[in-house]
Write a protein that holds these residues in place. Structure first.
Motif, PDB file in Angstrom:
ATOM      1  N   PHE A 170     -10.737   4.228  -7.890  1.00 38.58           N
ATOM      2  CA  PHE A 170     -11.600   3.070  -8.106  1.00 38.58           C
ATOM      3  C   PHE A 170     -10.772   1.932  -8.708  1.00 38.58           C
ATOM      4  N   GLN A 171     -11.305   0.715  -8.582  1.00 37.34           N
ATOM      5  CA  GLN A 171     -10.639  -0.439  -9.153  1.00 37.34           C
ATOM      6  C   GLN A 171     -10.934  -0.521 -10.650  1.00 37.34           C
ATOM      7  N   THR A 172      -9.944  -0.961 -11.411  1.00 34.99           N
ATOM      8  CA  THR A 172     -10.132  -1.150 -12.840  1.00 34.99           C
ATOM      9  C   THR A 172     -10.045  -2.631 -13.165  1.00 34.99           C
ATOM     10  N   ASP A 173     -10.859  -3.057 -14.100  1.00 30.62           N
ATOM     11  CA  ASP A 173     -10.827  -4.446 -14.544  1.00 30.62           C
ATOM     12  C   ASP A 173     -10.072  -4.535 -15.864  1.00 30.62           C
ATOM     13  N   LYS A 203       0.843  -1.191   0.000  1.00 27.09           N
ATOM     14  CA  LYS A 203       0.000   0.000   0.000  1.00 27.09           C
ATOM     15  C   LYS A 203       0.880   1.243   0.000  1.00 27.09           C
ATOM     16  N   ARG A 216      -2.519   2.152  -8.649  1.00 27.19           N
ATOM     17  CA  ARG A 216      -3.528   2.778  -9.518  1.00 27.19           C
ATOM     18  C   ARG A 216      -4.804   3.150  -8.770  1.00 27.19           C
ATOM     19  N   GLU A 217      -5.336   2.243  -7.960  1.00 26.67           N
ATOM     20  CA  GLU A 217      -6.589   2.526  -7.267  1.00 26.67           C
ATOM     21  C   GLU A 217      -6.446   3.729  -6.343  1.00 26.67           C
ATOM     22  N   HIS A 218      -5.295   3.857  -5.671  1.00 24.30           N
ATOM     23  CA  HIS A 218      -5.047   5.011  -4.805  1.00 24.30           C
ATOM     24  C   HIS A 218      -5.117   6.309  -5.613  1.00 24.30           C
ATOM     25  N   SER A 235       0.825   0.978 -15.792  1.00 29.43           N
ATOM     26  CA  SER A 235      -0.073   1.328 -14.691  1.00 29.43           C
ATOM     27  C   SER A 235      -1.004   2.465 -15.086  1.00 29.43           C
ATOM     28  N   VAL A 238      -0.648  -1.808  -8.068  1.00 30.84           N
ATOM     29  CA  VAL A 238      -1.189  -1.647  -6.722  1.00 30.84           C
ATOM     30  C   VAL A 238      -1.533  -0.181  -6.469  1.00 30.84           C
ATOM     31  N   ARG A 284      -1.081  -4.593 -13.539  1.00 33.17           N
ATOM     32  CA  ARG A 284      -1.773  -4.994 -12.307  1.00 33.17           C
ATOM     33  C   ARG A 284      -1.370  -4.087 -11.142  1.00 33.17           C
TER      34      ARG A 284
END
Length: 384
Positions: free
Chosen positions: A167-170, A127, A161-163, A286, A159, A157
């Motif tokens: 939001f999470q990406t698929d 994190k 990016r969401e920060h 990323s 870690v 993938r």
């Protein structure tokens, strides 16, 4: 000023080189203990080569770049030439040659350029946190690292990016499987100085010359995801998928080493506009994970690094420089992702009428239209 760089791939190493040029200290952290690149090779088009020159690593491209002077498409079934032309007009118009390179050799030499002892391996990010004083990276081994800012080049993938984007990406399956690797050059397959591609049935077989007398090869087949295929069945699988294809394709299949052939289900990620949050910036996959269909994945990471350096040359204020980086890059990288996605669909038979129309166009192509498209993409970079 110190930057924490997450990832020692092409993006991370080029970012470190760009920031070093601006007098910024960099600590680099890589998740794996030993670099094992995904994919045997990649095409660094002229815009990427210009970036490597700008970053002081042009000698790497001189050493690794294959002699790709011509380009051709062949009918996959009959083997007949659909179009064949020189890339010299492209090189003249953009001011630099394209360089297909071994991915492992490129990453290795970029790391050597920086100094392997100055990179911490086996540091898998868990994190990140940031405040007015800087950023902190927390790793799964319990260790931490702090800096004034962070460049997250931690891949598709990511870690981080969401920060950054909130939001999470698929990952989106692009609809095809790619096999790739290296073989010794054999002119029964293709000329040694030419990027040669065989197409039919929405499938593709391609070889590019890289250094040391080798072809980078790849096979593309539209397939459902999750098939139970592995290295033990690779040649039998390819023989089945390319049954009835021309002799050079069969020679290539017979030539490959299953133990060093990669099988990859191709994905991308829907583009997004936010590349920066405060003192943290996304870079490379990323920030813009793309399919390889226009050969701009590695190039766009190199472009990111050059622009990052340019932004810090203009301002050493971290938030200002990073926001400037975001403003200069998000339209460009979105365009490349969507352009690759469109090319992917045509090449791989998403609509076979469109794909057949492309095959018909290739039979009348003299090279001008393809070169014009390559020129447009290349000249959209920061060092045009």
């Amino acid at each position: 000023m110190k930057a924490v760089i997450i990832g020692a791939g092409i993006g991370g190493m080029s970012a470190a080189a760009a920031l070093k040029q601006q007098g910024i200290e960099c600590d680099i952290f890589e998740a794996v203990k030993e670099i094992k690149p995904v994919g045997a090779a990649l095409s660094i088009w002229s815009n990427g080569v210009k970036c490597m020159n700008h970053l002081g690593m042009g000698d790497i491209m001189d050493a690794l770049g294959g002699p790709m002077h011509n380009m051709a498409y062949h009918d996959g079934m009959s083997g007949s030439v659909m179009t064949q032309f020189s890339l010299a007009p492209l090189v003249k118009s953009v001011g630099e040659r394209p360089c297909p390179v071994s991915r492992a050799d490129l990453q290795s030499q970029m790391i050597d350029h920086w100094g392997k002892d100055n990179i911490q391996f086996g540091k898998r990010l868990e994190k990140v946190e940031q405040n007015e004083h800087g950023v902190t990276a927390y790793f799964t081994d319990g260790s931490t690292a702090t800096g004034d800012m962070m460049i997250a080049a931690d891949g598709a993938r990511s870690v981080v990016r969401e920060h950054v984007i909130g939001f999470q990406t698929d990952r989106r399956y692009a609809g095809y499987v790619n096999w790739n690797g290296l073989v010794d050059i054999n002119e029964d397959i293709a000329p040694k100085d030419q990027w040669t591609t065989y197409v039919a049935e929405g499938k593709r077989v391609s070889v590019m010359p890289i250094a040391d007398g080798r072809f980078y090869f790849f096979f593309d087949v539209p397939l459902p995801t999750g098939l139970k295929e592995n290295r033990e069945t690779v040649q039998a699988d390819l023989k089945g998928y390319f049954k009835g294809w021309s002799t050079p394709v069969q020679i290539l299949i017979d030539s490959i080493d299953p133990d060093t052939t990669n099988r990859i289900e191709i994905h991308d990620i829907d583009p997004f506009d936010t590349l920066v949050k405060g003192k943290i910036a996304l870079l490379g996959d990323s920030a813009h994970s793309t399919t390889p269909d226009i050969g701009q994945g590695g190039c766009s990471a190199l472009e990111d690094a050059v622009v990052l350096g340019q932004c810090f040359a203009a301002s050493q204020h971290i938030e200002t420089a990073l926001k400037n980086y975001e403003e200069k890059r998000h339209f460009r990288v979105k365009d490349l992702v969507l352009k690759a996605r469109k090319r992917c669909d045509v090449t791989h038979g998403k609509n076979m009428e469109e794909t057949q129309a492309w095959y018909d166009e290739l039979k009348t192509e003299k090279g001008d239209n393809i070169i014009a498209g390559l020129h447009h993409t290349i000249m959209g970079g920061p060092l045009a």
